[in-house]
Design an enzyme around this catalytic site. Sequence first.
Site, mmCIF file in Angstrom:
data_model
loop_
_atom_site.group_PDB
_atom_site.id
_atom_site.type_symbol
_atom_site.label_atom_id
_atom_site.label_comp_id
_atom_site.label_asym_id
_atom_site.label_seq_id
_atom_site.Cartn_x
_atom_site.Cartn_y
_atom_site.Cartn_z
ATOM 1 C CB SER A 1 38.079 44.152 39.939
ATOM 2 O OG SER A 1 37.464 44.984 40.285
ATOM 3 C CG HIS B 1 35.134 40.930 37.923
ATOM 4 N ND1 HIS B 1 34.263 41.186 36.891
ATOM 5 C CD2 HIS B 1 35.922 41.803 38.242
ATOM 6 C CE1 HIS B 1 34.417 42.369 36.734
ATOM 7 N NE2 HIS B 1 35.137 42.717 37.771
#
Length: 217
Positions: free
Chosen positions: A17, A43
């Site tokens: 990610s 995130h």
Amino acid sequence: MTEKLEQVLPENIEKRSFEIISQELGERSFDPLEEPVIKRCIHTSADFDYADTLVFSPGAVRRALEAVRSGALIVTDTNMGKAGVNKKVLASFGGEAVCFMADPDVAKAAKEEGTTRAVASMKKAAALAEETDRPLILAVGNAPTALVEICALLDQGKIDPALVIGVPVGFVNVVAAKEMLLEKDVPSIVARGRKGGSNIAAAICNAILYMARDGVE
């Protein structure tokens, strides 16, 4: 075009990610101590606006790192925010995360004073910090009234936090309260505009905790 599924092991999902976040940010550069905070907020929310709206007072992250390493008391304005803070890492430095919103004495004070529990919570945080002489981090992700009260306590010399995280989300008095905080001489991290939330407050706390854990100076 249909997105193709990636084969990523569970333990590598967070790493992947952050790789995607870095790719999408491209060649943008940030202060080395502020970059982990910005990326963790992205995130948490998948919202790249935080790359532009997060405002850091000079030296705010460094001051927060010092506070964490000295056993900081993190006070949140929601139990959701408290739940999101990595308490294991915080405890490794002798720190603690608390939320006073559901405390009976806070409810009683708010009713008697005709104000919100968030206001009463910040007053309780100021008193507790003075009693314990611990570094104080205030993480506000929900209530603009908490930020307004923090500003009042600062003006009265009743509070001296190592960091104020001002990221309440919403429409009523949110923007004004954030701008009020930005005018104060206090270490702060603020998400300008309407966006924010308890998850963002916790994300900022965790970014700082992980930097402290990893020996970032």
